[in-house]
Design a protein around this motif. Sequence first.
Motif: not given
Length: 148
Positions: A47-51, A53-54, A87-93
């Motif tokens: 949850k922390s990582f998802s927030k 990335v958002s 460095g992080i792809s926001f389009d990929r899950k």
Amino acid sequence: MKKIIAVFSLFAISFASAQNVSKVEVQNPAMDISASIPQDKIELYNKSFSKFVSALKSSDKSAVSQLISEKVKSMVDENMIQKLSGGISFDRKTDVFQSGYQKLLDNQTYPAIQYKYADDKNNPPRDLITVIFENDGKILGVKPDYSK
């Protein structure tokens, strides 16, 4: 006699200016995957990582600041956030690839999760994102690792 002094001074100068060269290797400490992180903690860290990335995706610096550890806030600047966003792809899950504990330079052990992209079917995955957390879910470090 002048030749002996000249030769002696040549050796003296070469010895005086000689430098010792030593090899320095920087190694990333290995993640201990034998010690497992409890599933409820993994969910908290996800949850922390998802927030996080958002917040990176929307360039929300205040949200990023709330999600990172106090230990690293002073080191994180706008340039680092920009590089990390690239460095992080926001389009990929992302999915959890491995979890375990990692010892850092301060000799403390922290929970770490390696994320892989869901569409990456390689074993081991080509692209990984290693995230190190504090026990409360704050993020200590993020390292995207892409294959060449």
